[in-house]
Design a protein around this motif. Structure first.
Motif, PDB file in Angstrom:
ATOM      1  N   ALA A 365       9.295 -34.432  10.499  1.00 32.94           N
ATOM      2  CA  ALA A 365      10.004 -33.314   9.872  1.00 32.94           C
ATOM      3  C   ALA A 365      10.628 -32.400  10.918  1.00 32.94           C
ATOM      4  CB  ALA A 365       9.043 -32.531   8.978  1.00 32.94           C
ATOM      5  N   LEU A 366       9.905 -32.209  12.036  1.00 35.67           N
ATOM      6  CA  LEU A 366      10.433 -31.360  13.101  1.00 35.67           C
ATOM      7  C   LEU A 366      11.616 -32.025  13.790  1.00 35.67           C
ATOM      8  CD1 LEU A 366       9.806 -28.622  14.399  1.00 35.67           C
ATOM      9  CD2 LEU A 366       8.381 -29.798  16.065  1.00 35.67           C
ATOM     10  N   ALA A 367      11.553 -33.350  13.960  1.00 33.75           N
ATOM     11  CA  ALA A 367      12.643 -34.067  14.628  1.00 33.75           C
ATOM     12  C   ALA A 367      13.918 -34.075  13.803  1.00 33.75           C
ATOM     13  CB  ALA A 367      12.202 -35.497  14.940  1.00 33.75           C
ATOM     14  N   SER A 368      13.790 -33.891  12.485  1.00 26.31           N
ATOM     15  CA  SER A 368      14.976 -33.917  11.635  1.00 26.31           C
ATOM     16  C   SER A 368      15.799 -32.636  11.735  1.00 26.31           C
ATOM     17  CB  SER A 368      14.562 -34.144  10.175  1.00 26.31           C
ATOM     18  OG  SER A 368      13.787 -33.046   9.701  1.00 26.31           O
ATOM     19  N   ARG A 369      15.263 -31.619  12.376  1.00 26.10           N
ATOM     20  CA  ARG A 369      15.987 -30.359  12.495  1.00 26.10           C
ATOM     21  C   ARG A 369      17.061 -30.444  13.571  1.00 26.10           C
ATOM     22  NH1 ARG A 369      11.410 -25.595  11.757  1.00 26.10           N
ATOM     23  NH2 ARG A 369      11.193 -25.869   9.519  1.00 26.10           N
ATOM     24  N   GLN A 370      18.132 -29.746  13.321  1.00 28.37           N
ATOM     25  CA  GLN A 370      19.250 -29.750  14.257  1.00 28.37           C
ATOM     26  C   GLN A 370      18.922 -28.873  15.462  1.00 28.37           C
ATOM     27  OE1 GLN A 370      21.863 -31.685  13.699  1.00 28.37           O
ATOM     28  NE2 GLN A 370      22.924 -31.158  15.598  1.00 28.37           N
ATOM     29  N   SER A 371      19.193 -29.378  16.665  1.00 26.65           N
ATOM     30  CA  SER A 371      18.975 -28.617  17.890  1.00 26.65           C
ATOM     31  C   SER A 371      20.309 -28.099  18.406  1.00 26.65           C
ATOM     32  CB  SER A 371      18.302 -29.489  18.961  1.00 26.65           C
ATOM     33  OG  SER A 371      17.072 -29.981  18.491  1.00 26.65           O
ATOM     34  N   ARG A 372      20.234 -27.004  19.134  1.00 26.61           N
ATOM     35  CA  ARG A 372      21.442 -26.381  19.676  1.00 26.61           C
ATOM     36  C   ARG A 372      21.398 -26.508  21.192  1.00 26.61           C
ATOM     37  NH1 ARG A 372      23.525 -20.173  18.475  1.00 26.61           N
ATOM     38  NH2 ARG A 372      25.385 -20.230  19.815  1.00 26.61           N
ATOM     39  N   TRP A 373      22.229 -27.387  21.734  1.00 27.99           N
ATOM     40  CA  TRP A 373      22.214 -27.683  23.165  1.00 27.99           C
ATOM     41  C   TRP A 373      23.328 -26.940  23.888  1.00 27.99           C
ATOM     42  CZ3 TRP A 373      18.015 -30.027  24.795  1.00 27.99           C
ATOM     43  CH2 TRP A 373      17.323 -30.868  23.927  1.00 27.99           C
ATOM     44  N   ALA A 374      23.115 -26.728  25.188  1.00 26.36           N
ATOM     45  CA  ALA A 374      24.151 -26.154  26.043  1.00 26.36           C
ATOM     46  C   ALA A 374      25.301 -27.146  26.178  1.00 26.36           C
ATOM     47  CB  ALA A 374      23.572 -25.819  27.415  1.00 26.36           C
ATOM     48  N   PRO A 375      26.498 -26.662  26.486  1.00 28.70           N
ATOM     49  CA  PRO A 375      27.651 -27.568  26.569  1.00 28.70           C
ATOM     50  C   PRO A 375      27.459 -28.726  27.541  1.00 28.70           C
ATOM     51  CG  PRO A 375      28.366 -25.278  26.548  1.00 28.70           C
ATOM     52  CD  PRO A 375      26.878 -25.252  26.669  1.00 28.70           C
ATOM     53  N   ALA A 430      18.994 -25.418  26.610  1.00 33.05           N
ATOM     54  CA  ALA A 430      19.113 -24.826  25.276  1.00 33.05           C
ATOM     55  C   ALA A 430      20.401 -24.025  25.175  1.00 33.05           C
ATOM     56  CB  ALA A 430      17.907 -23.940  24.985  1.00 33.05           C
ATOM     57  N   GLY A 431      20.986 -24.001  23.999  1.00 35.53           N
ATOM     58  CA  GLY A 431      22.240 -23.293  23.819  1.00 35.53           C
ATOM     59  C   GLY A 431      22.075 -21.859  23.375  1.00 35.53           C
ATOM     60  N   GLU A 432      20.830 -21.362  23.303  1.00 33.27           N
ATOM     61  CA  GLU A 432      20.579 -20.019  22.805  1.00 33.27           C
ATOM     62  C   GLU A 432      19.960 -19.163  23.904  1.00 33.27           C
ATOM     63  OE1 GLU A 432      19.216 -20.536  18.293  1.00 33.27           O
ATOM     64  OE2 GLU A 432      18.302 -21.986  19.654  1.00 33.27           O
ATOM     65  N   ARG A 433      20.585 -18.024  24.191  1.00 33.76           N
ATOM     66  CA  ARG A 433      20.083 -17.112  25.210  1.00 33.76           C
ATOM     67  C   ARG A 433      18.726 -16.536  24.801  1.00 33.76           C
ATOM     68  NH1 ARG A 433      23.162 -13.495  28.174  1.00 33.76           N
ATOM     69  NH2 ARG A 433      24.741 -15.133  28.125  1.00 33.76           N
ATOM     70  N   SER A 434      18.512 -16.326  23.511  1.00 29.71           N
ATOM     71  CA  SER A 434      17.261 -15.719  23.051  1.00 29.71           C
ATOM     72  C   SER A 434      16.059 -16.576  23.406  1.00 29.71           C
ATOM     73  CB  SER A 434      17.311 -15.494  21.538  1.00 29.71           C
ATOM     74  OG  SER A 434      17.514 -16.721  20.845  1.00 29.71           O
ATOM     75  N   LYS A 435      16.207 -17.897  23.416  1.00 32.18           N
ATOM     76  CA  LYS A 435      15.093 -18.771  23.797  1.00 32.18           C
ATOM     77  C   LYS A 435      14.756 -18.605  25.277  1.00 32.18           C
ATOM     78  CE  LYS A 435      14.729 -21.054  19.814  1.00 32.18           C
ATOM     79  NZ  LYS A 435      15.818 -20.464  19.032  1.00 32.18           N
ATOM     80  N   ALA A 436      15.774 -18.442  26.107  1.00 30.48           N
ATOM     81  CA  ALA A 436      15.536 -18.275  27.544  1.00 30.48           C
ATOM     82  C   ALA A 436      14.936 -16.913  27.849  1.00 30.48           C
ATOM     83  CB  ALA A 436      16.844 -18.461  28.313  1.00 30.48           C
ATOM     84  N   ALA A 437      15.350 -15.877  27.107  1.00 32.89           N
ATOM     85  CA  ALA A 437      14.871 -14.525  27.381  1.00 32.89           C
ATOM     86  C   ALA A 437      13.533 -14.216  26.718  1.00 32.89           C
ATOM     87  CB  ALA A 437      15.915 -13.507  26.911  1.00 32.89           C
ATOM     88  N   GLY A 438      13.025 -15.115  25.868  1.00 36.81           N
ATOM     89  CA  GLY A 438      11.800 -14.840  25.116  1.00 36.81           C
ATOM     90  C   GLY A 438      10.566 -15.524  25.654  1.00 36.81           C
TER      91      GLY A 438
END
Length: 711
Positions: A365-375, A430-438
């Protein structure tokens, strides 16, 4: 001092005003003198909290304001460093009897009314006149009433939002400083640049404001008052590789110094969709049992971790070993996993096979989620030959990063900066700054002498030899033994008698490659396989030439600084107090009140420090000199944090953990000062009054710390 006056002359006015307003209190004033944030200005008298301050108080505040302003003339000079200012401002926040937020008047009024009631009850038994109590209570209640219905003012700040409706007014997303607010939709490039420049120059205020938000909610929970809903997530900024990496760098390396080191860490405004707990598992510090407790953490409105531990997993000396990848801690509930009931896994009959099947369903179920990658994520992974991109998706999908959830990153019991390099790479992809800053790093420490003796029974040659964990060892200690003794060491405590294994102890403590020595300090200071990077890192903190960079004094200084960069650290000797402090700081809750420890689960009784001979005791203590100093300071900081959060040191938990068994302040440092062998084994250890060869401020800071522990 007025915030606007300070804002015109120096950055971080909110933090500096907090420090100035509380110079009359003992703890903050003492630390202000130590850090140099208030210069030599005398603190205001005890009447500083009265409505009309005296002339001497006003002159003292003015002198302190001048000292603060001038201390910022050079950002890294001898004045008030950002780390020191943040520590003082955080202590000031935690010491306030009442903290309100201008954009949350209703909740602030409820909290102030609760504080007024508590003040009346606390002063009822004193000898002061009763009319004084009534006046204080009435003043607080009047202030609460005025907060509930604020009157319009010509000097009121501009609204933070386009829709100032009552429903939005108590939302926590609008801070009192406009530049801390979220960027408006359609904000111009010039306004965005101005905002970024302001945040760069006022980073301490930004951090203190987040602490104030979290402390406000913590106190609301303590009074059982309704807590306003969390703010909606801020829009993600455009991807910027340099900013992404800089946000993920918590601990200094050869590319940057990392986050500020603070003796007092305030409450964390936890955001489940972005924040991550990164657990550094230092060997034999109670990490296996504490990691199990972390997987039991629950949010108030959702599920926690899903675990399927194998009942037949490997055992050593009577206790279970860490089982990598046995748990999943998704950031949001997985409704597609039918066997996952509130974080508990199990089949129809609760069997281990059913748990394994359920965990597989959660993974799918977790693998089916869409991930947001850096360019450029795929190119970065391919260039370094690090396998498929899916190997690095764990930061985007899980909020707990530990050996049981994401495996041993960098090797079994890897040092901190090796673990951080893997986490930073996942954040870079990761394509999200919040993940890196958290990223919130947490760890456990243990009394060094007991930890050292415990490792003797765990692994004779160390994990560096057995698994190739950095720093790798080419020639283990067992190579120095005769064939018969080497066979005993290879078989381990599980397959030989205690008497046979104990006969190896003298050879073990004499081994020059004993990897158990100073393990906690090494875990915090080892910079990786590149020796040049390690030297550059040490030079940042110790200055001078290569001889200074390699000294044991420098190891302790760097370990001390690194420990204060952690969002949280606990002590194995105070497990219950550790968990209570963790809950207060992060706003998360363990599944039950059964704080347990790993002790008492070993088949073979271990040697104790008291059972050793005098020469053995001196040798063991000298081998762990840096760890002893680090632990002394960790205990002092831990006690200070308990005090600021109002948690008694002797707090107990229903399921165990017991009363804290912490040493007296400075005990280990006194031994290093007085022991002739310690001086021979560790001539560069931090023994007051002076440190030879260290660069100015770093040496002075270390000497102040050592002198404080001895006082």
């Amino acid at each position: 001092a007025d915030v606007r006056t300070l804002a015109a002359s120096c950055p971080n006015p909110l933090s500096r005003s907090l420090v100035l307003a509380l110079t009359a209190t003992g703890p903050v004033a003492a630390r202000a003198a130590v850090f140099g944030c208030l210069g030599d200005a005398p603190g205001p008298p005890a009447v500083a909290h009265a409505p009309a301050a005296s002339a001497s108080a006003a002159s003292a505040a003015a002198a302190a304001s001048s000292a603060l302003t001038s201390s910022n003339a050079t950002a890294e000079g001898s004045g008030c460093s950002p780390a020191a200012l943040q520590t003082l401002a955080t202590q000031a926040l935690l010491s306030l009897d009442f903290l309100g937020l201008a954009d949350r008047p209703t909740a602030s009024a409820a909290l102030l009314a609760s504080a007024a009631t508590a003040t009346s009850a606390a002063t009822a038994a004193t000898a002061a006149p009763k009319h004084h109590h009534r006046a204080a209570r009435d003043a607080l209640l009047s202030a609460a009433a005025s907060l509930s219905s604020p009157s319009p003012s010509a000097e009121a700040p501009p609204p933070q939002r386009a829709d100032p409706s009552p429903a939005v007014r108590d939302s926590p997303a609008a801070p009192p400083l406009p530049l801390l607010a979220a960027a408006a939709a359609g904000e111009s490039a010039a306004a965005s640049a101005a905002r970024a420049a302001w945040l760069d120059g006022n980073s301490v205020d930004a951090a203190v404001w987040q602490t104030a938000l979290s402390l406000f909610e913590l106190r609301l929970r303590g009074t059982l008052s309704p807590v306003p809903p969390p703010p909606p997530p801020l829009p993600e900024p455009p991807f910027d590789l340099k900013a992404q990496v800089r946000a993920a760098r918590v601990f200094g390396n050869d590319h940057g110094v990392g986050s500020a080191a603070a003796a007092v860490q305030g409450p964390v405004p936890w955001r489940h969709e972005a924040d991550s707990l990164v657990f550094l598992h230092i060997a034999k510090c109670g990490g296996t049992s504490f990691n199990g407790r972390l997987t039991s953490l629950r949010r108030g409105d959702g599920d926690g971790c899903a675990c399927a531990r194998d009942a037949s997993r490997p055992m050593h000396n009577g206790h279970a070993l860490v089982e990598p990848l046995a748990c999943l801690c998704p950031r949001a509930p997985l409704l597609a996993a039918p066997r996952w009931r509130g974080g508990a896994l199990g089949g129809s009959n609760g069997s281990a096979e059913g748990s394994a099947v359920a965990l597989k369903e959660v993974r799918e179920a977790l693998a089916s989620r869409q991930s947001r990658w850096a360019p450029s994520a795929q190119q970065a992974v391919s260039r370094q030959r690090l396998g498929p991109l899916s190997n690095w998706v764990w930061l985007q999908r899980q909020w707990l990063l530990s050996p049981e959830t994401v495996g041993w990153q960098g090797g079994v019991h890897s040092p901190l900066r090796v673990v951080q390099s893997h986490v930073m790479f996942a954040a870079r992809l990761a394509g999200e700054r919040s993940k890196a800053a958290g990223l919130r790093y947490v760890t456990m420490l243990r009394e060094p002498l007991a930890r050292f003796l415990s490792e003797f029974y765990e692994n004779y040659n160390g994990w560096e030899w057995q698994f190739g964990t950095p720093p790798r060892v080419r020639h283990p200690c067992s190579e120095l033994l005769a064939a018969r003794e080497a066979a005993i060491a290879a078989r381990g405590i599980d397959r030989v008698s205690k008497g046979q294994y104990d006969s190896l102890f003298d050879a073990w403590i004499s081994c020059p490659k004993n990897m158990a020595a100073d393990r906690q300090s090494r875990a915090l200071t080892h910079a990786g396989a590149n020796r040049r990077k390690g030297f550059q890192l040490r030079r940042q903190f110790c200055g001078g030439g290569e001889r200074v960079g390699e000294s044991r004094w420098c190891t302790w200084l760097l370990a001390r600084h690194t420990l204060l960069q952690f969002s949280f650290f606990g002590l194995n000797e105070a497990r219950c107090a550790t968990e209570k402090l963790f809950e207060a700081q992060f706003g998360l809750r363990f599944a039950n009140d059964a704080a347990g420890r790993g002790s008492g689960k070993h088949k073979v009784a271990k040697l104790t420090f008291e059972e050793l001979s005098e020469s053995q005791r001196e040798r063991v203590a000298a081998l762990n000199a840096n760890d002893l100093l680090l632990y002394d300071e960790a205990v002092a900081v831990f006690r200070e944090r308990l005090r600021w959060f109002g948690i008694p040191e002797n707090v107990t938990c229903t399921g165990g953990g017991g009363v804290a068994r912490l040493p007296a302040p400075g005990r280990h440092l006194r031994w290093l000062r007085d022991s002739p062998q310690a001086k021979r084994e560790c001539p560069n250890c931090p023994i007051p009054p002076a440190a030879q060869g260290l660069a100015g401020r770093a040496g002075e800071e270390a000497n102040r710390s050592a002198a404080g522990l001895l006082s």
